[in-house]
Design a protein around this motif. Structure first.
Motif, PDB file in Angstrom:
ATOM      1  N   ARG A  39      58.344 -44.542 -35.662  1.00 53.40           N
ATOM      2  CA  ARG A  39      59.285 -43.518 -36.120  1.00 53.40           C
ATOM      3  C   ARG A  39      59.259 -43.383 -37.644  1.00 53.40           C
ATOM      4  O   ARG A  39      59.703 -42.383 -38.195  1.00 53.40           O
ATOM      5  CB  ARG A  39      60.696 -43.846 -35.632  1.00 53.40           C
ATOM      6  CG  ARG A  39      60.858 -43.737 -34.120  1.00 53.40           C
ATOM      7  CD  ARG A  39      62.311 -43.832 -33.706  1.00 53.40           C
ATOM      8  NE  ARG A  39      62.895 -45.136 -33.931  1.00 53.40           N
ATOM      9  CZ  ARG A  39      63.008 -46.082 -33.000  1.00 53.40           C
ATOM     10  NH1 ARG A  39      62.549 -45.862 -31.775  1.00 53.40           N
ATOM     11  NH2 ARG A  39      63.574 -47.243 -33.275  1.00 53.40           N
ATOM     12  N   ARG A  63      58.377 -38.780 -35.551  1.00 58.17           N
ATOM     13  CA  ARG A  63      58.008 -39.263 -34.222  1.00 58.17           C
ATOM     14  C   ARG A  63      56.548 -39.686 -34.243  1.00 58.17           C
ATOM     15  O   ARG A  63      55.720 -39.084 -34.922  1.00 58.17           O
ATOM     16  CB  ARG A  63      58.265 -38.183 -33.172  1.00 58.17           C
ATOM     17  CG  ARG A  63      59.736 -37.797 -33.112  1.00 58.17           C
ATOM     18  CD  ARG A  63      60.081 -36.894 -31.950  1.00 58.17           C
ATOM     19  NE  ARG A  63      61.510 -36.705 -31.878  1.00 58.17           N
ATOM     20  CZ  ARG A  63      62.159 -35.666 -32.419  1.00 58.17           C
ATOM     21  NH1 ARG A  63      61.478 -34.719 -33.046  1.00 58.17           N
ATOM     22  NH2 ARG A  63      63.473 -35.573 -32.323  1.00 58.17           N
ATOM     23  N   GLU A 205      65.037 -31.910 -30.189  1.00 55.16           N
ATOM     24  CA  GLU A 205      66.077 -32.898 -29.875  1.00 55.16           C
ATOM     25  C   GLU A 205      66.164 -33.236 -28.397  1.00 55.16           C
ATOM     26  O   GLU A 205      65.855 -34.353 -27.986  1.00 55.16           O
ATOM     27  CB  GLU A 205      67.440 -32.394 -30.377  1.00 55.16           C
ATOM     28  CG  GLU A 205      68.563 -33.396 -30.167  1.00 55.16           C
ATOM     29  CD  GLU A 205      69.893 -32.912 -30.730  1.00 55.16           C
ATOM     30  OE1 GLU A 205      70.915 -33.541 -30.405  1.00 55.16           O
ATOM     31  OE2 GLU A 205      69.913 -31.908 -31.459  1.00 55.16           O
ATOM     32  N   LEU A 206      66.563 -32.275 -27.570  1.00 52.97           N
ATOM     33  CA  LEU A 206      66.862 -32.589 -26.169  1.00 52.97           C
ATOM     34  C   LEU A 206      65.664 -33.141 -25.417  1.00 52.97           C
ATOM     35  O   LEU A 206      65.803 -34.031 -24.571  1.00 52.97           O
ATOM     36  CB  LEU A 206      67.404 -31.348 -25.446  1.00 52.97           C
ATOM     37  CG  LEU A 206      68.894 -31.043 -25.630  1.00 52.97           C
ATOM     38  CD1 LEU A 206      69.212 -30.651 -27.074  1.00 52.97           C
ATOM     39  CD2 LEU A 206      69.352 -29.937 -24.682  1.00 52.97           C
ATOM     40  N   HIS A 208      63.542 -35.113 -26.337  1.00 53.49           N
ATOM     41  CA  HIS A 208      63.209 -36.488 -26.731  1.00 53.49           C
ATOM     42  C   HIS A 208      64.259 -37.510 -26.301  1.00 53.49           C
ATOM     43  O   HIS A 208      64.118 -38.687 -26.604  1.00 53.49           O
ATOM     44  CB  HIS A 208      63.011 -36.560 -28.248  1.00 53.49           C
ATOM     45  CG  HIS A 208      61.852 -35.746 -28.727  1.00 53.49           C
ATOM     46  ND1 HIS A 208      60.547 -36.205 -28.696  1.00 53.49           N
ATOM     47  CD2 HIS A 208      61.801 -34.471 -29.218  1.00 53.49           C
ATOM     48  CE1 HIS A 208      59.745 -35.261 -29.171  1.00 53.49           C
ATOM     49  NE2 HIS A 208      60.473 -34.216 -29.497  1.00 53.49           N
ATOM     50  N   TYR A 209      65.304 -37.073 -25.604  1.00 52.88           N
ATOM     51  CA  TYR A 209      66.297 -38.040 -25.143  1.00 52.88           C
ATOM     52  C   TYR A 209      65.653 -39.044 -24.194  1.00 52.88           C
ATOM     53  O   TYR A 209      64.776 -38.694 -23.397  1.00 52.88           O
ATOM     54  CB  TYR A 209      67.440 -37.330 -24.423  1.00 52.88           C
ATOM     55  CG  TYR A 209      68.346 -36.517 -25.311  1.00 52.88           C
ATOM     56  CD1 TYR A 209      68.558 -36.868 -26.639  1.00 52.88           C
ATOM     57  CD2 TYR A 209      69.016 -35.400 -24.818  1.00 52.88           C
ATOM     58  CE1 TYR A 209      69.398 -36.123 -27.448  1.00 52.88           C
ATOM     59  CE2 TYR A 209      69.858 -34.653 -25.626  1.00 52.88           C
ATOM     60  CZ  TYR A 209      70.045 -35.020 -26.935  1.00 52.88           C
ATOM     61  OH  TYR A 209      70.875 -34.280 -27.742  1.00 52.88           O
ATOM     62  N   ARG A 210      66.140 -40.285 -24.252  1.00 51.54           N
ATOM     63  CA  ARG A 210      65.578 -41.358 -23.433  1.00 51.54           C
ATOM     64  C   ARG A 210      66.251 -41.466 -22.065  1.00 51.54           C
ATOM     65  O   ARG A 210      65.871 -42.318 -21.261  1.00 51.54           O
ATOM     66  CB  ARG A 210      65.736 -42.689 -24.169  1.00 51.54           C
ATOM     67  CG  ARG A 210      64.941 -42.788 -25.456  1.00 51.54           C
ATOM     68  CD  ARG A 210      65.130 -44.146 -26.084  1.00 51.54           C
ATOM     69  NE  ARG A 210      64.205 -44.380 -27.186  1.00 51.54           N
ATOM     70  CZ  ARG A 210      64.061 -45.537 -27.796  1.00 51.54           C
ATOM     71  NH1 ARG A 210      64.782 -46.572 -27.406  1.00 51.54           N
ATOM     72  NH2 ARG A 210      63.200 -45.680 -28.784  1.00 51.54           N
ATOM     73  N   ARG A 234      71.147 -40.498 -24.174  1.00 49.91           N
ATOM     74  CA  ARG A 234      70.851 -41.570 -25.123  1.00 49.91           C
ATOM     75  C   ARG A 234      69.734 -41.072 -26.032  1.00 49.91           C
ATOM     76  O   ARG A 234      68.686 -40.648 -25.546  1.00 49.91           O
ATOM     77  CB  ARG A 234      70.371 -42.835 -24.396  1.00 49.91           C
ATOM     78  CG  ARG A 234      71.435 -43.585 -23.621  1.00 49.91           C
ATOM     79  CD  ARG A 234      70.815 -44.817 -22.963  1.00 49.91           C
ATOM     80  NE  ARG A 234      71.734 -45.497 -22.078  1.00 49.91           N
ATOM     81  CZ  ARG A 234      72.550 -46.484 -22.433  1.00 49.91           C
ATOM     82  NH1 ARG A 234      72.539 -46.905 -23.690  1.00 49.91           N
ATOM     83  NH2 ARG A 234      73.361 -47.056 -21.574  1.00 49.91           N
ATOM     84  N   ASN A 235      69.961 -41.141 -27.345  1.00 53.05           N
ATOM     85  CA  ASN A 235      68.858 -40.855 -28.253  1.00 53.05           C
ATOM     86  C   ASN A 235      68.165 -42.171 -28.597  1.00 53.05           C
ATOM     87  O   ASN A 235      68.280 -43.145 -27.855  1.00 53.05           O
ATOM     88  CB  ASN A 235      69.350 -40.085 -29.492  1.00 53.05           C
ATOM     89  CG  ASN A 235      70.353 -40.866 -30.334  1.00 53.05           C
ATOM     90  OD1 ASN A 235      70.464 -42.093 -30.242  1.00 53.05           O
ATOM     91  ND2 ASN A 235      71.096 -40.151 -31.167  1.00 53.05           N
ATOM     92  N   ASP A 236      67.457 -42.231 -29.700  1.00 53.11           N
ATOM     93  CA  ASP A 236      66.729 -43.458 -30.036  1.00 53.11           C
ATOM     94  C   ASP A 236      67.649 -44.617 -30.408  1.00 53.11           C
ATOM     95  O   ASP A 236      67.200 -45.764 -30.460  1.00 53.11           O
ATOM     96  CB  ASP A 236      65.764 -43.199 -31.200  1.00 53.11           C
ATOM     97  CG  ASP A 236      64.579 -42.342 -30.789  1.00 53.11           C
ATOM     98  OD1 ASP A 236      64.127 -42.476 -29.640  1.00 53.11           O
ATOM     99  OD2 ASP A 236      64.110 -41.537 -31.619  1.00 53.11           O
ATOM    100  N   TYR A 237      68.934 -44.322 -30.651  1.00 51.43           N
ATOM    101  CA  TYR A 237      69.821 -45.354 -31.179  1.00 51.43           C
ATOM    102  C   TYR A 237      71.147 -45.521 -30.435  1.00 51.43           C
ATOM    103  O   TYR A 237      71.666 -46.631 -30.360  1.00 51.43           O
ATOM    104  CB  TYR A 237      70.126 -45.071 -32.662  1.00 51.43           C
ATOM    105  CG  TYR A 237      68.883 -44.899 -33.504  1.00 51.43           C
ATOM    106  CD1 TYR A 237      68.186 -46.004 -33.971  1.00 51.43           C
ATOM    107  CD2 TYR A 237      68.386 -43.635 -33.804  1.00 51.43           C
ATOM    108  CE1 TYR A 237      67.028 -45.860 -34.724  1.00 51.43           C
ATOM    109  CE2 TYR A 237      67.229 -43.473 -34.561  1.00 51.43           C
ATOM    110  CZ  TYR A 237      66.553 -44.592 -35.018  1.00 51.43           C
ATOM    111  OH  TYR A 237      65.405 -44.435 -35.749  1.00 51.43           O
ATOM    112  N   GLY A 242      75.094 -34.902 -26.806  1.00 49.86           N
ATOM    113  CA  GLY A 242      74.038 -34.266 -27.574  1.00 49.86           C
ATOM    114  C   GLY A 242      74.284 -32.811 -27.895  1.00 49.86           C
ATOM    115  O   GLY A 242      74.095 -32.359 -29.025  1.00 49.86           O
TER     116      GLY A 242
END
Length: 307
Positions: A39, A63, A205-206, A208-210, A234-237, A242
């Motif tokens: 990242r 990314r 954004e959307l 890439h959500y986990r 959940r994002n990366d953190y 969202g």
């Protein structure tokens, strides 16, 4: 000392994080993992040194699969002129010629204007960015919900169902841009159509959500008419709300509170330690909905962008 003694360069690798962190920020603890996961890259973390002393720093986030960074989020300066020079030098190396620089986003204290020292630091960073052509895009409120805060029960005014597919969410995202109070979206609409802006937001954004897209919900009236939607994720953190929006023809009826409560319930059922969310300072209806739902405004962010 004279400015000729300054050195501007990227760090050589993770082994120089201690040097980079001679100036501090609340996200310093994320840097090592960001470098390990791609990242961040060493060539995206720049320092200004006078001898061995760090006098300014800048870092971009992106990314792993993308060649250029997405966001400038570390920028600390002891002198506005040196900070401006560092940013100008680093940007010329990192970005292809003619590329619009990524937005700058910085977390700041809620009361940053009330304390002279804090205000000076924030304004110095902004001044250095302005010397490089940036302008203020938005000030945003960052909210957090914690377990134990009551979640409003369903009021049975709306029915919630899963998003059918990508086309449906893009259609809804396009429709809610009519009359939006979101500064980022309004800025996008000066350069592109509503559909293009929706696609860009989705891809940036959307997409890439986990977390599972099964968490996303469309809110409808009992007859099936869409009213709005929410994308708990959940994002990366962190777990996040969202995207939450009400369609223009249904605004003013308090549906935003029902939709926020549904998104909160979905994440709370996952036993998350917190839920993060944000909205522009000027988006008063959304900010008030977060507060009524028990979300606490614990930080702000400053976002600056380039023409």
């Amino acid at each position: 000392m004279d400015h000729a003694e300054l050195t501007f360069r990227p760090i050589s690798g993770p082994q120089e994080l201690d040097l980079f962190c001679q100036l501090t920020y609340g996200l310093d603890h994320e840097l090592a993992d960001d470098l390990a996961t791609g990242r961040r890259r060493p060539e995206w973390l720049w320092v200004a040194l006078r001898g061995g002393e760090l006098v300014a720093r800048a870092a971009w986030w992106g990314r792993a699969e993308e060649p250029v960074p997405f966001l400038l989020d570390f920028f600390d300066v002891e002198d506005v002129t040196i900070g401006a020079r560092l940013l100008r030098t680093a940007t010329a190396e990192i970005l292809p010629a003619g590329t619009r620089p990524p937005v700058y986003n910085r977390i700041i204290p809620v009361d940053w204007r009330e304390k002279a020292a804090t205000r000076s630091v924030v304004e110095d960073r902004m001044a250095a960015l302005e010397q490089n052509g940036a302008h203020l895009l938005a000030e945003r409120l960052r909210f957090e919900w914690r377990p134990g805060i009551p979640v409003a029960p369903p009021r049975n005014r709306l029915v919630f169902r899963k998003i059918r597919d990508e086309n449906e969410i893009l259609d809804l995202m396009t429709r809610v841009l009519n009359g939006t109070l979101d500064a980022h979206s309004r800025d996008d609409l000066t350069r592109m159509s509503a559909r293009e802006a929706a696609i860009r937001h989705y891809q940036d954004e959307l997409a890439h959500y986990r977390s599972p897209r099964d968490w996303w919900r469309v809110a409808t009236l009992p007859d099936g008419t869409p009213v709005g939607f929410v994308t708990p994720a959940r994002n990366d953190y962190h777990p996040v709300i969202g995207y939450l929006a009400v369609l223009p023809e249904h605004r003013g009826n308090g549906y935003i509170e029902d939709i926020l409560a549904e998104g909160t319930r979905i994440l709370a059922a996952e036993q998350v330690p917190r839920i993060r969310a944000a909205t522009d300072l000027g988006n008063v209806p959304m900010a008030n909905a977060f507060r009524r739902a028990g979300y606490v405004n614990f930080e702000r962010t400053i976002t600056m962008s380039w023409p």
